[in-house]
Design a protein around this motif. Sequence first.
Motif, PDB file in Angstrom:
ATOM      1  N   ILE A 107      -7.740  -2.957   6.115  1.00 22.83           N
ATOM      2  CA  ILE A 107      -7.495  -4.363   5.788  1.00 22.83           C
ATOM      3  C   ILE A 107      -8.637  -5.148   6.413  1.00 22.83           C
ATOM      4  O   ILE A 107      -8.908  -5.003   7.608  1.00 22.83           O
ATOM      5  N   THR A 108      -9.327  -5.942   5.609  1.00 24.16           N
ATOM      6  CA  THR A 108     -10.333  -6.835   6.179  1.00 24.16           C
ATOM      7  C   THR A 108     -10.183  -8.202   5.555  1.00 24.16           C
ATOM      8  O   THR A 108      -9.915  -8.313   4.354  1.00 24.16           O
ATOM      9  N   ASN A 109     -10.287  -9.220   6.388  1.00 22.59           N
ATOM     10  CA  ASN A 109     -10.089 -10.586   5.915  1.00 22.59           C
ATOM     11  C   ASN A 109      -8.717 -10.734   5.252  1.00 22.59           C
ATOM     12  O   ASN A 109      -8.556 -11.513   4.314  1.00 22.59           O
ATOM     13  N   GLY A 110      -7.748  -9.952   5.737  1.00 24.10           N
ATOM     14  CA  GLY A 110      -6.380 -10.044   5.223  1.00 24.10           C
ATOM     15  C   GLY A 110      -6.130  -9.387   3.880  1.00 24.10           C
ATOM     16  O   GLY A 110      -5.062  -9.555   3.292  1.00 24.10           O
ATOM     17  N   GLU A 111      -7.123  -8.646   3.370  1.00 26.73           N
ATOM     18  CA  GLU A 111      -6.964  -7.993   2.062  1.00 26.73           C
ATOM     19  C   GLU A 111      -7.297  -6.502   2.176  1.00 26.73           C
ATOM     20  O   GLU A 111      -8.064  -6.101   3.040  1.00 26.73           O
ATOM     21  N   ILE A 112      -6.764  -5.707   1.258  1.00 25.32           N
ATOM     22  CA  ILE A 112      -7.078  -4.284   1.194  1.00 25.32           C
ATOM     23  C   ILE A 112      -8.529  -4.106   0.742  1.00 25.32           C
ATOM     24  O   ILE A 112      -8.953  -4.728  -0.228  1.00 25.32           O
ATOM     25  N   LEU A 113      -9.274  -3.266   1.465  1.00 24.29           N
ATOM     26  CA  LEU A 113     -10.648  -2.951   1.060  1.00 24.29           C
ATOM     27  C   LEU A 113     -10.598  -1.837   0.007  1.00 24.29           C
ATOM     28  O   LEU A 113     -10.032  -0.770   0.263  1.00 24.29           O
ATOM     29  N   HIS A 114     -11.177  -2.098  -1.170  1.00 24.73           N
ATOM     30  CA  HIS A 114     -11.181  -1.093  -2.233  1.00 24.73           C
ATOM     31  C   HIS A 114     -12.539  -0.420  -2.416  1.00 24.73           C
ATOM     32  O   HIS A 114     -12.597   0.786  -2.639  1.00 24.73           O
ATOM     33  N   GLY A 115     -13.598  -1.201  -2.347  1.00 24.74           N
ATOM     34  CA  GLY A 115     -14.923  -0.639  -2.590  1.00 24.74           C
ATOM     35  C   GLY A 115     -15.179  -0.432  -4.069  1.00 24.74           C
ATOM     36  O   GLY A 115     -14.275  -0.543  -4.906  1.00 24.74           O
ATOM     37  N   PHE A 116     -16.412  -0.133  -4.364  1.00 24.21           N
ATOM     38  CA  PHE A 116     -16.859   0.110  -5.743  1.00 24.21           C
ATOM     39  C   PHE A 116     -16.325   1.465  -6.206  1.00 24.21           C
ATOM     40  O   PHE A 116     -16.280   2.416  -5.420  1.00 24.21           O
ATOM     41  N   ASP A 117     -15.913   1.559  -7.454  1.00 25.62           N
ATOM     42  CA  ASP A 117     -15.415   2.828  -7.998  1.00 25.62           C
ATOM     43  C   ASP A 117     -14.240   3.383  -7.182  1.00 25.62           C
ATOM     44  O   ASP A 117     -14.063   4.605  -7.120  1.00 25.62           O
ATOM     45  N   CYS A 118     -13.447   2.502  -6.554  1.00 30.76           N
ATOM     46  CA  CYS A 118     -12.294   2.934  -5.739  1.00 30.76           C
ATOM     47  C   CYS A 118     -12.722   3.874  -4.620  1.00 30.76           C
ATOM     48  O   CYS A 118     -11.943   4.735  -4.208  1.00 30.76           O
ATOM     49  N   ASN A 119     -13.939   3.760  -4.120  1.00 30.92           N
ATOM     50  CA  ASN A 119     -14.421   4.698  -3.111  1.00 30.92           C
ATOM     51  C   ASN A 119     -14.058   4.320  -1.677  1.00 30.92           C
ATOM     52  O   ASN A 119     -14.215   5.129  -0.766  1.00 30.92           O
ATOM     53  N   GLY A 120     -13.598   3.090  -1.457  1.00 34.40           N
ATOM     54  CA  GLY A 120     -13.333   2.649  -0.098  1.00 34.40           C
ATOM     55  C   GLY A 120     -12.157   3.368   0.543  1.00 34.40           C
ATOM     56  O   GLY A 120     -11.226   3.791  -0.146  1.00 34.40           O
TER      57      GLY A 120
END
Lengths: 285, 285
Positions: free
Chosen positions: B112-125
């Motif tokens: 979680i960063t800045n209160g949101e789920i980190l997803h990244g490009f192509d769902c790679n996060g």
Amino acid sequence: VELGAQSIVDRIGQAVEKLLKDNKIAYKDFIAVGIGSPGVIDAARGIVMATSNLKFENVPLAKMLSDRLKKPAILENDANITCWAEHVAGAGKGCDEMLLLTIGTGIGGGIITNGEILHGFDCNGAELGHAIYQPDGRKCGCGQKGCIEAYASASATAARAEEALRGGTKSLLKKVLDEKGCVTCKDVFDHVAAGDALAKEITDGTAKALAQFCISMLHISGPECIVFFGGMTRAGDLFLNPIKKFFNEGIWTIKKERVRFCLAMLGDDAGIIGTASLAMHTQGK
Amino acid sequence: VELGAQSIVDRIGQAVEKLLKDNKIAYKDFIAVGIGSPGVIDAARGIVMATSNLKFENVPLAKMLSDRLKKPAILENDANITCWAEHVAGAGKGCDEMLLLTIGTGIGGGIITNGEILHGFDCNGAELGHAIYQPDGRKCGCGQKGCIEAYASASATAARAEEALRGGTKSLLKKVLDEKGCVTCKDVFDHVAAGDALAKEITDGTAKALAQFCISMLHISGPECIVFFGGMTRAGDLFLNPIKKFFNEGIWTIKKERVRFCLAMLGDDAGIIGTASLAMHTQGK
């Protein structure tokens, strides 16, 4: 607040006023102030917590400049500013998920995720040089062992070459060491170009460390684009191609990755472009 | 879309309708649908790209359920859902910068960063199990070498114990291996509690790998709170205390860190709480 900070703020204020006047820009068309600073920055509160070069400690630089110029001001650390600049106008343009690595004396970095700079709690985010590459490895100036900075920065690359030379490894670099008393990272890359085997081994070590870190970062923040900035990148393809090679050799095989590797495009202008653009971006929110 | 997915959607739809009826909830008070799924998830587009257990490939699960139930629907991978649940209602409540590690057969995670789920490009996060812990280290099922998952997952912990036993290291675990033909991670932790030296060495190896990864993550995403979830965490303090010890021994000394380490609080309810809460959060945006 010590006098030093206030007098720097006054001088910045005067410089801004002169710039507006010289360029015939009306004060009302001057929207916001963006400041990039080295050191530990609390971007959310606009405070320089600590720097090693200036004797700043807990200086509310954004508020001081905002008070002086009567305009909103933002403060950001210099690696994040560079990252933001490359995101809006450089090699990472159009990439809302991006990683920037600055490879110089140390290793710094910036992460863009969801189109915003990642800061983390206590300004801890994106201090990438201190991610661990080799557990129990080389000592880093920060007190940890095995930091990526202790392997792949320009100074660590030069240090690893010097260690090998002092250990007796044969190389044309020995002449440089004997003449100058030291070897620089540039010397090492110059000798790769000249076909020296030790130089190639040393820079391959740097490239492999960076590639392994990029593999980890692909699985952590998931960048679309990884941008390299800083002195070492002047070696161009000699710097970038081995990183790509080691990345491709080491990355998982369960799916094909689309991440791109590039050199930064904006050079020294990144600071100006990044601060101005970030100040406007923050105003727009 | 294959028949399998449509029939699963129909069954979920019927289950939702029954639930509303049984609990006398009016259809208009039913706001949104949240779905947690294992596998490779494109959360932005609501698509299950691939899973290993179900034969789903490029299934637009969110749209299918939204069409079936006439309500907005969100889809998220299960580790991110668990992370979100602990963020809104569990061990990471109040932390807008948070890291969750699920330690089971594999290692998964959420950021979680800045209160949101980190997803990244192509769902790679946040595919955290495949960050590299030991360059050129143990082989991982993903095709990489040295992944954190290949050292610190429950199966890797058990495998390392078995290897030591087969290599002749003396331990009370040898009896377990001889009787069952294998050793589980739980067996290893049980033997730590009983004072077995090999068991302690193996779980210390697991704790050290996790601690070193937490040091890297502190410098990468900058969490305020690191939450551990999954089977191995049932060992409680025997699991958590060595991680804290190795973290404190390994972390930099240039400033004091405030990051907290905790065990997840919501257990099996995390999936339900996380999907419902995330569906509402996404509706609110």
